[in-house]
Scaffold this active site. Structure first.
Site, PDB file in Angstrom:
ATOM      1  N   ASP A   1      11.060  14.587  66.855  1.00 16.56           N
ATOM      2  CA  ASP A   1       9.765  15.138  66.497  1.00 16.56           C
ATOM      3  C   ASP A   1       8.989  15.309  67.804  1.00 16.56           C
ATOM      4  O   ASP A   1       9.388  14.779  68.854  1.00 16.56           O
ATOM      5  CB  ASP A   1       9.057  14.169  65.541  1.00 16.56           C
ATOM      6  CG  ASP A   1       7.633  14.584  65.250  1.00 16.56           C
ATOM      7  OD1 ASP A   1       7.420  15.759  64.897  1.00 16.56           O
ATOM      8  OD2 ASP A   1       6.727  13.739  65.392  1.00 16.56           O
TER       9      ASP A   1
ATOM     10  N   ASP B   1       8.003   9.680  64.170  1.00 15.09           N
ATOM     11  CA  ASP B   1       6.939   8.677  64.044  1.00 15.09           C
ATOM     12  C   ASP B   1       6.293   8.647  62.668  1.00 15.09           C
ATOM     13  O   ASP B   1       5.359   7.862  62.457  1.00 15.09           O
ATOM     14  CB  ASP B   1       5.845   8.947  65.084  1.00 15.09           C
ATOM     15  CG  ASP B   1       5.048  10.213  64.778  1.00 15.09           C
ATOM     16  OD1 ASP B   1       5.673  11.251  64.482  1.00 15.09           O
ATOM     17  OD2 ASP B   1       3.801  10.178  64.828  1.00 15.09           O
TER      18      ASP B   1
ATOM     19  N   ASP C   1       4.816  15.746  68.305  1.00 14.59           N
ATOM     20  CA  ASP C   1       3.548  15.024  68.378  1.00 14.59           C
ATOM     21  C   ASP C   1       3.711  13.574  67.920  1.00 14.59           C
ATOM     22  O   ASP C   1       4.175  13.311  66.812  1.00 14.59           O
ATOM     23  CB  ASP C   1       2.497  15.701  67.497  1.00 14.59           C
ATOM     24  CG  ASP C   1       2.154  17.100  67.967  1.00 14.59           C
ATOM     25  OD1 ASP C   1       1.453  17.219  68.983  1.00 14.59           O
ATOM     26  OD2 ASP C   1       2.607  18.064  67.323  1.00 14.59           O
TER      27      ASP C   1
END
Length: 234
Positions: A12, A174, A14
């Site tokens: 991922d 995250d 961000d």
């Protein structure tokens, strides 16, 4: 005997690869200021990110008691994109240990890719400004396909573009979208706790958690791939 495909690690963006929170908050507040709304804070961000700029703006406006109609959203998205792209890379930095971890994986023959719900143009632009695009065999965003995380096809299509194999892929993220897309695609997941999840990542059911990128080693990836293959075979 045909050799096994090269392992692929999909990240991922961000809150996983890059700490983008300051620039996201600044561009989001610039955007909603056009409506006279109170600025959002970093604490709000964990409830806003994960589905791209459009949803982030919608959520921020709803949070400030100003739901948007369909016709008012597009100019706000344009305002956000113009501000965000025009200020790249801003304060954004790779998380500690990331570059060393990617160098280690690449030297071990691994492929790397990015699978983010951020617009592909913004993801590519940001990675290019930071000099990181050369690490990745594929970079896909929330508008690359007709589907996005947690839809399994976003990840499997990214794997295909990167020249990888689902059976030799690990997803690193995250948030719930990252863990869910991994489960949906049938690949093991690694969670990082320093990103933007609005709940503790251990509650999301990842296969492993790392607290620093110096823990992301070839040995860890191979172990997870082996354990996952055994679990699926049972």
């Amino acid at each position: 005997m045909t050799p096994a495909p090269a392992p692929l690690v999909v990240f991922d963006l961000d809150g996983t690869l890059l700490d983008t929170h300051t620039d996201l908050v600044e561009s989001l507040n610039h955007t909603i200021a056009a409506l006279g709304l109170e600025p959002v804070t970093y604490d709000d961000l964990t409830h806003l990110v994960g589905q791209g700029a459009r949803v982030m703006i919608e959520r921020a406006c709803r949070l400030r008691g100003h739901p948007l109609s369909a016709d008012t959203l597009p100019p706000l998205v344009e305002r956000f994109v113009a501000h965000y792209a025009g200020n790249m890379p801003g304060h954004t930095q790779p998380y500690p240990g990331l570059i060393a971890a990617m160098d280690l994986l690449k030297s071990g023959g691994y492929r790397l890719a990015v699978c983010t719900n951020k617009m592909e143009s913004l993801a590519r632009g940001l990675l290019e400004k930071l000099g990181l695009t050369g690490y990745f065999d594929a970079i896909t965003g929330g508008d690359t396909f007709e589907y996005r995380k947690p839809d399994a096809r976003h990840l499997t299509s990214t794997i295909e573009r990167a020249g990888g194999d689902v059976s030799r892929t690990v997803m690193v993220g995250d948030s719930i979208n990252d863990i869910a897309v991994a489960k949906n695609a049938g690949v093991p997941s690694i969670a990082v706790p320093f990103g933007y999840s609005d709940v503790p990542v251990n509650t999301l059911g990842p296969d492993h958690i790392i607290t620093h990128f110096d823990e992301l080693t070839t040995e860890l990836v191979e172990r997870l791939l082996g354990e996952y293959a055994e679990k699926v075979a049972v």
